[in-house]
Design a protein around this motif. Structure first.
Motif, PDB file in Angstrom:
ATOM      1  N   GLY A 101      31.961  57.585 -34.256  1.00 38.58           N
ATOM      2  CA  GLY A 101      31.671  56.158 -34.383  1.00 38.58           C
ATOM      3  C   GLY A 101      32.363  55.337 -33.316  1.00 38.58           C
TER       4      GLY A 101
ATOM      5  N   VAL B  14      30.550  52.982 -30.405  1.00 36.21           N
ATOM      6  CA  VAL B  14      30.863  51.566 -30.169  1.00 36.21           C
ATOM      7  C   VAL B  14      31.296  51.351 -28.728  1.00 36.21           C
ATOM      8  CG1 VAL B  14      32.451  49.702 -30.771  1.00 36.21           C
ATOM      9  CG2 VAL B  14      31.422  51.092 -32.571  1.00 36.21           C
TER      10      VAL B  14
ATOM     11  N   ASP C 140      36.185  56.090 -43.474  1.00 37.02           N
ATOM     12  CA  ASP C 140      36.993  55.858 -42.282  1.00 37.02           C
ATOM     13  C   ASP C 140      36.172  56.221 -41.046  1.00 37.02           C
ATOM     14  OD1 ASP C 140      39.167  55.089 -43.812  1.00 37.02           O
ATOM     15  OD2 ASP C 140      39.936  57.145 -43.962  1.00 37.02           O
ATOM     16  N   MET C 141      36.209  55.338 -40.059  1.00 35.71           N
ATOM     17  CA  MET C 141      35.445  55.598 -38.848  1.00 35.71           C
ATOM     18  C   MET C 141      36.076  56.755 -38.075  1.00 35.71           C
ATOM     19  SD  MET C 141      34.365  53.047 -35.710  1.00 35.71           S
ATOM     20  CE  MET C 141      33.461  51.973 -36.792  1.00 35.71           C
TER      21      MET C 141
ATOM     22  N   VAL D 285      30.283  52.328 -43.834  1.00 34.92           N
ATOM     23  CA  VAL D 285      30.731  51.518 -44.966  1.00 34.92           C
ATOM     24  C   VAL D 285      31.304  52.432 -46.045  1.00 34.92           C
ATOM     25  CG1 VAL D 285      29.983  50.030 -46.857  1.00 34.92           C
ATOM     26  CG2 VAL D 285      29.132  49.615 -44.547  1.00 34.92           C
TER      27      VAL D 285
ATOM     28  N   VAL E 169      26.523  51.357 -36.474  1.00 34.19           N
ATOM     29  CA  VAL E 169      27.787  52.073 -36.726  1.00 34.19           C
ATOM     30  C   VAL E 169      28.554  51.486 -37.916  1.00 34.19           C
ATOM     31  CG1 VAL E 169      30.053  52.627 -35.773  1.00 34.19           C
ATOM     32  CG2 VAL E 169      27.996  52.960 -34.386  1.00 34.19           C
ATOM     33  N   PRO E 170      28.773  50.152 -37.994  1.00 36.77           N
ATOM     34  CA  PRO E 170      29.472  49.636 -39.187  1.00 36.77           C
ATOM     35  C   PRO E 170      28.727  49.929 -40.477  1.00 36.77           C
ATOM     36  CG  PRO E 170      29.431  47.984 -37.447  1.00 36.77           C
ATOM     37  CD  PRO E 170      28.505  49.074 -37.018  1.00 36.77           C
TER      38      PRO E 170
END
Length: 269
Positions: free
Chosen positions: A227, A231, A222-223, A219, A214-215
């Motif tokens: 996402g 998490v 904006d998540m 990159v 996910v990160p």
């Protein structure tokens, strides 16, 4: 047009990929991201060499030889693929078009070479029986020189004498073939990851894969809710695994009869 010394140096890169894990230890010189950098350095375009090498690395990172299954010669295929892409000014689609067939063909060549070396093993056994370590060393270095000469000559000949043919093939590709290769280039990294995950992944590792993916996927962005939800699911799975592990802890055995207690006392005495 590739020059004489550039073709010679690219041949040495291919040789180094085959000496990797043999004379040089496990240096990972055969990985496309490494050979892409070296070929880019030789041809004067390190950035593009790294980019194409990394794209081929994603494709081949799950390719491995398991048991009797023959692997691919990713060292030779990746090196020649990047060299073709840089010399023709094309992208990863040309690297795949030439790199994949070369990796398959050269794996067969490597298999034939190993079959030839099996004859040298019988000679080496005789030298060991006679404690003739000088003769054993000569057999070892003779096989190494044969391997170096074979791969250098094949690579040099292809890159120097076949560069004009390669340019003609790449420039003569119709548009639909180029579009198809671009589509394959986009799909093959996913296939490479799938092959790798098939080998190393099990159910208990999925939450950690999600937390790492996910990160990387967000990159520079904006998540979003997808996402965040991924998490949250990963964290919930990790907590569930921890709780399940605690609940499965082995409880000490409790004596249920006078006989059991007596037997325990006997062992203590």
């Amino acid at each position: 047009m590739i020059t004489l010394w550039q073709a010679a140096l690219i041949g040495l890169v291919v040789v180094a990929t085959h000496l990797d894990s043999q004379l040089l230890g496990e240096c990972k010189l055969r990985e496309p991201v490494v050979t892409g950098f070296l070929v880019g350095l030789i041809l004067g375009d390190v950035t593009q060499g790294l980019i194409i090498g990394a794209q081929m690395q994603l494709m081949w990172m799950g390719a491995t030889a398991i048991g009797p299954t023959a692997g691919l010669d990713i060292g030779t295929g990746g090196t020649i693929g990047v060299a073709v892409a840089l010399t023709t000014g094309s992208g990863v689609e040309s690297a795949i078009m030439f790199g994949v067939p070369v990796s398959v063909v050269m794996q067969f060549v490597n298999t034939l070479l190993m079959a030839l070396f099996s004859g040298a093993m019988a000679m080496a056994d005789k030298e060991v029986d006679k404690l003739n370590f000088r003769g054993l060393a000569m057999i070892h270095w003779g096989c190494t020189i044969l391997l170096v000469a074979l791969y250098w000559i094949l690579t040099f000949s292809l890159m120097y004498f076949g560069s004009g043919i390669i340019d003609t093939i790449v420039n003569g590709l119709p548009e639909w073939v180029s579009n198809g290769l671009n589509g394959v280039a986009a799909l093959l990294p996913a296939l490479g990851f799938a092959l790798l995950m098939k080998i190393i992944m099990n159910g208990s590792l999925w939450p950690y894969f999600i937390l790492g993916f996910v990160p990387a996927a967000f990159v520079g962005f904006d998540m979003n809710m997808v996402g965040m939800a991924a998490v949250a699911v990963a964290i919930a799975l990790i907590i569930f695994q921890i709780k399940s592990g605690q609940g499965q802890a082995v409880q000490p055995a409790v004596a249920t009869s006078v006989t059991d207690i007596a037997s325990d006392d006997e062992w203590e005495d």
